[in-house]
Design a protein around this motif. Structure first.
Motif, PDB file in Angstrom:
ATOM      1  N   ILE A   1      15.652 -60.464   6.688  1.00  0.00           N
ATOM      2  CA  ILE A   1      16.280 -61.780   6.816  1.00  0.00           C
ATOM      3  C   ILE A   1      15.261 -62.821   6.379  1.00  0.00           C
ATOM      4  O   ILE A   1      14.178 -62.932   6.970  1.00  0.00           O
ATOM      5  N   LEU A   2      15.586 -63.566   5.328  1.00  0.00           N
ATOM      6  CA  LEU A   2      14.672 -64.563   4.775  1.00  0.00           C
ATOM      7  C   LEU A   2      15.167 -65.968   5.107  1.00  0.00           C
ATOM      8  O   LEU A   2      16.340 -66.289   4.919  1.00  0.00           O
ATOM      9  N   ARG A   3      14.232 -66.790   5.598  1.00  0.00           N
ATOM     10  CA  ARG A   3      14.509 -68.182   5.898  1.00  0.00           C
ATOM     11  C   ARG A   3      13.381 -69.030   5.311  1.00  0.00           C
ATOM     12  O   ARG A   3      12.316 -68.505   4.972  1.00  0.00           O
ATOM     13  N   PRO A   4      13.583 -70.327   5.136  1.00  0.00           N
ATOM     14  CA  PRO A   4      12.549 -71.154   4.496  1.00  0.00           C
ATOM     15  C   PRO A   4      11.171 -71.058   5.146  1.00  0.00           C
ATOM     16  O   PRO A   4      10.149 -71.168   4.458  1.00  0.00           O
ATOM     17  N   THR A   5      11.125 -70.830   6.448  1.00  0.00           N
ATOM     18  CA  THR A   5       9.825 -70.845   7.138  1.00  0.00           C
ATOM     19  C   THR A   5       9.460 -69.525   7.809  1.00  0.00           C
ATOM     20  O   THR A   5       8.395 -69.415   8.403  1.00  0.00           O
ATOM     21  N   TRP A   6      10.334 -68.530   7.747  1.00  0.00           N
ATOM     22  CA  TRP A   6      10.013 -67.257   8.376  1.00  0.00           C
ATOM     23  C   TRP A   6      10.782 -66.095   7.765  1.00  0.00           C
ATOM     24  O   TRP A   6      11.726 -66.286   7.001  1.00  0.00           O
ATOM     25  N   LYS A   7      10.362 -64.880   8.121  1.00  0.00           N
ATOM     26  CA  LYS A   7      10.998 -63.657   7.648  1.00  0.00           C
ATOM     27  C   LYS A   7      11.048 -62.668   8.802  1.00  0.00           C
ATOM     28  O   LYS A   7      10.118 -62.585   9.605  1.00  0.00           O
ATOM     29  N   ARG A   8      12.176 -61.924   8.899  1.00  0.00           N
ATOM     30  CA  ARG A   8      12.301 -60.922   9.948  1.00  0.00           C
ATOM     31  C   ARG A   8      12.865 -59.646   9.344  1.00  0.00           C
ATOM     32  O   ARG A   8      13.758 -59.689   8.501  1.00  0.00           O
ATOM     33  N   VAL A   9      12.330 -58.500   9.792  1.00  0.00           N
ATOM     34  CA  VAL A   9      12.782 -57.206   9.292  1.00  0.00           C
ATOM     35  C   VAL A   9      13.381 -56.400  10.444  1.00  0.00           C
ATOM     36  O   VAL A   9      12.781 -56.275  11.508  1.00  0.00           O
ATOM     37  N   VAL A  10      14.572 -55.872  10.208  1.00  0.00           N
ATOM     38  CA  VAL A  10      15.293 -55.098  11.217  1.00  0.00           C
ATOM     39  C   VAL A  10      15.508 -53.687  10.688  1.00  0.00           C
ATOM     40  O   VAL A  10      16.052 -53.494   9.595  1.00  0.00           O
ATOM     41  N   GLY A  11      15.069 -52.669  11.455  1.00  0.00           N
ATOM     42  CA  GLY A  11      15.281 -51.272  11.073  1.00  0.00           C
ATOM     43  C   GLY A  11      16.673 -50.820  11.495  1.00  0.00           C
ATOM     44  O   GLY A  11      17.134 -51.151  12.591  1.00  0.00           O
ATOM     45  N   ILE A  12      17.326 -50.038  10.636  1.00  0.00           N
ATOM     46  CA  ILE A  12      18.719 -49.659  10.877  1.00  0.00           C
ATOM     47  C   ILE A  12      18.950 -48.179  10.560  1.00  0.00           C
ATOM     48  O   ILE A  12      18.475 -47.668   9.550  1.00  0.00           O
ATOM     49  N   LYS A  13      19.690 -47.510  11.453  1.00  0.00           N
ATOM     50  CA  LYS A  13      20.238 -46.184  11.167  1.00  0.00           C
ATOM     51  C   LYS A  13      21.758 -46.279  11.249  1.00  0.00           C
ATOM     52  O   LYS A  13      22.288 -46.938  12.145  1.00  0.00           O
ATOM     53  N   THR A  14      22.446 -45.615  10.333  1.00  0.00           N
ATOM     54  CA  THR A  14      23.905 -45.698  10.287  1.00  0.00           C
ATOM     55  C   THR A  14      24.515 -44.314  10.130  1.00  0.00           C
ATOM     56  O   THR A  14      24.009 -43.476   9.371  1.00  0.00           O
ATOM     57  N   TRP A  15      25.600 -44.076  10.876  1.00  0.00           N
ATOM     58  CA  TRP A  15      26.397 -42.863  10.734  1.00  0.00           C
ATOM     59  C   TRP A  15      27.840 -43.285  10.458  1.00  0.00           C
ATOM     60  O   TRP A  15      28.387 -44.149  11.158  1.00  0.00           O
ATOM     61  N   VAL A  16      28.468 -42.694   9.451  1.00  0.00           N
ATOM     62  CA  VAL A  16      29.838 -43.064   9.093  1.00  0.00           C
ATOM     63  C   VAL A  16      30.678 -41.803   8.904  1.00  0.00           C
ATOM     64  O   VAL A  16      30.282 -40.886   8.175  1.00  0.00           O
ATOM     65  N   LYS A  17      31.823 -41.762   9.584  1.00  0.00           N
ATOM     66  CA  LYS A  17      32.823 -40.713   9.356  1.00  0.00           C
ATOM     67  C   LYS A  17      34.065 -41.414   8.820  1.00  0.00           C
ATOM     68  O   LYS A  17      34.931 -41.847   9.576  1.00  0.00           O
ATOM     69  N   THR A  18      34.138 -41.593   7.521  1.00  0.00           N
ATOM     70  CA  THR A  18      35.107 -42.454   6.846  1.00  0.00           C
ATOM     71  C   THR A  18      34.965 -43.874   7.402  1.00  0.00           C
ATOM     72  O   THR A  18      34.059 -44.166   8.183  1.00  0.00           O
ATOM     73  N   ARG A  19      35.882 -44.766   7.018  1.00  0.00           N
ATOM     74  CA  ARG A  19      35.735 -46.163   7.432  1.00  0.00           C
ATOM     75  C   ARG A  19      36.259 -46.409   8.840  1.00  0.00           C
ATOM     76  O   ARG A  19      36.111 -47.501   9.371  1.00  0.00           O
ATOM     77  N   ASP A  20      36.877 -45.409   9.475  1.00  0.00           N
ATOM     78  CA  ASP A  20      37.428 -45.601  10.812  1.00  0.00           C
ATOM     79  C   ASP A  20      36.435 -45.314  11.927  1.00  0.00           C
ATOM     80  O   ASP A  20      36.695 -45.631  13.090  1.00  0.00           O
ATOM     81  N   MET A  21      35.324 -44.698  11.596  1.00  0.00           N
ATOM     82  CA  MET A  21      34.319 -44.385  12.618  1.00  0.00           C
ATOM     83  C   MET A  21      32.936 -44.703  12.072  1.00  0.00           C
ATOM     84  O   MET A  21      32.470 -44.056  11.126  1.00  0.00           O
ATOM     85  N   THR A  22      32.290 -45.678  12.678  1.00  0.00           N
ATOM     86  CA  THR A  22      30.956 -46.105  12.245  1.00  0.00           C
ATOM     87  C   THR A  22      30.080 -46.349  13.470  1.00  0.00           C
ATOM     88  O   THR A  22      30.534 -46.916  14.460  1.00  0.00           O
ATOM     89  N   LEU A  23      28.832 -45.922  13.365  1.00  0.00           N
ATOM     90  CA  LEU A  23      27.874 -46.169  14.434  1.00  0.00           C
ATOM     91  C   LEU A  23      26.578 -46.674  13.799  1.00  0.00           C
ATOM     92  O   LEU A  23      26.061 -46.052  12.872  1.00  0.00           O
ATOM     93  N   VAL A  24      26.090 -47.797  14.283  1.00  0.00           N
ATOM     94  CA  VAL A  24      24.863 -48.400  13.758  1.00  0.00           C
ATOM     95  C   VAL A  24      23.866 -48.573  14.894  1.00  0.00           C
ATOM     96  O   VAL A  24      24.197 -49.148  15.942  1.00  0.00           O
ATOM     97  N   LEU A  25      22.648 -48.073  14.678  1.00  0.00           N
ATOM     98  CA  LEU A  25      21.580 -48.157  15.673  1.00  0.00           C
ATOM     99  C   LEU A  25      20.434 -49.001  15.135  1.00  0.00           C
ATOM    100  O   LEU A  25      19.991 -48.807  14.009  1.00  0.00           O
ATOM    101  N   ILE A  26      19.949 -49.933  15.949  1.00  0.00           N
ATOM    102  CA  ILE A  26      18.782 -50.735  15.586  1.00  0.00           C
ATOM    103  C   ILE A  26      17.523 -49.992  16.021  1.00  0.00           C
ATOM    104  O   ILE A  26      17.376 -49.628  17.194  1.00  0.00           O
TER     105      ILE A  26
END
Length: 277
Positions: free
Chosen positions: A76-101
């Protein structure tokens, strides 16, 4: 005299034989060229005959009808700062999604679950699972320029929009279909319209522009670094840029991507998101 006549006859036979051979050869080449031209014309005509809906449908099949797991980071970029977020994702078609930070430490363990039209958020700091309303799917996700819908795919580009083919344009060196998507009256989308540039070669979205009800551009999304996984084309880099916020940008970079033949539905449960790390 007889020898000369014999040689003349022999030369004439040889000449006619080779002329016939050359003629046959060129006729075969001509047929081959004509066949290739017909094939190319048919292929081109078929490509040009696709409707806007068919183009979106092909894009959907490439992107949303596969089970996979992935890992990456969102910057995430902003004029005065930057932040990084780690992500894991599991998808079983578009009806089932799980996202972990997975990072930073303060937000590690946060999880988001989608099953059908239901969305939940697990917050380990308070030990609670909160159901996310449909109206919140268009809000900022994790303080970024991505929305919850961008990540969890709550809205369907096929079912929730009408489609209009605007023609073809080149973007990033790719010839693309330019398709306008207009939300149906009962759609949950806040956008007045969406314009998508979809590669004619592999039906991967290369650019998406989001407009408000007045026709003003609000943000743009660009997909790059497309890789192939078992026939599926996946952009490994996605950038979201707001149109009216100078210096704001969010970049999702996928570093690991694996197609999974099958995933248990039980994996996509409220009980399971509490156990993920």
């Amino acid at each position: 005299m007889r020898t000369d006549l014999y040689l003349s006859i022999k030369l004439e036979i040889w000449r006619r034989f080779h002329l016939n051979y050359i003629y046959t050869f060129f006729m075969k080449v001509k047929k081959l060229i004509l066949s290739l031209l017909v094939f190319c014309f048919t292929l081109s005509a078929h490509s040009q005959s696709l409707s806007a809906y068919q183009i979106i449908e092909k894009t959907h099949k490439n992107r949303d009808l596969q089970s996979f797991k992935s890992q990456g980071k969102m910057t995430i970029l902003r004029p005065t700062w930057k932040r990084v977020v780690g992500i894991k994702t599991w998808v079983k078609t578009r009806d089932m999604t799980l996202v972990l930070i997975t990072a930073p430490v303060k937000e590690k363990g946060l999880a988001f679950l989608k099953r059908g039209n239901n969305l939940w958020n697990w917050q380990p700091s308070i030990g609670r699972t909160i159901k996310i309303s449909a109206s919140a799917s268009n809000q900022s996700w994790m303080g970024s320029d991505f929305t919850t819908d961008d990540i969890l795919k709550y809205v369907s580009f096929i079912d929730d929009f009408t489609h209009k083919l605007l023609g073809k344009e080149t973007f990033d060196g790719e010839i693309c279909y330019k398709v306008q998507l207009t939300p149906k009256p009962n759609s949950r989308m806040v956008w007045g319209k969406i314009i998508s540039w979809i590669s004619t070669k592999d039906f991967v979205e290369r650019r998406i522009e989001y407009y408000d009800d007045t026709g003003k551009l609000m943000r743009s999304c660009v997909m790059r670094n497309v890789k192939t996984f078992n026939g599926h084309k996946v952009p490994m880099l996605i950038e979201i840029t707001p149109a009216n916020k100078k210096g704001h940008k969010s970049i999702l970079e996928i570093t690991e991507y694996t197609l999974v033949a099958s995933m248990q539905e039980s994996f996509f449960s409220i009980q399971n998101i509490k156990r993920l790390h």
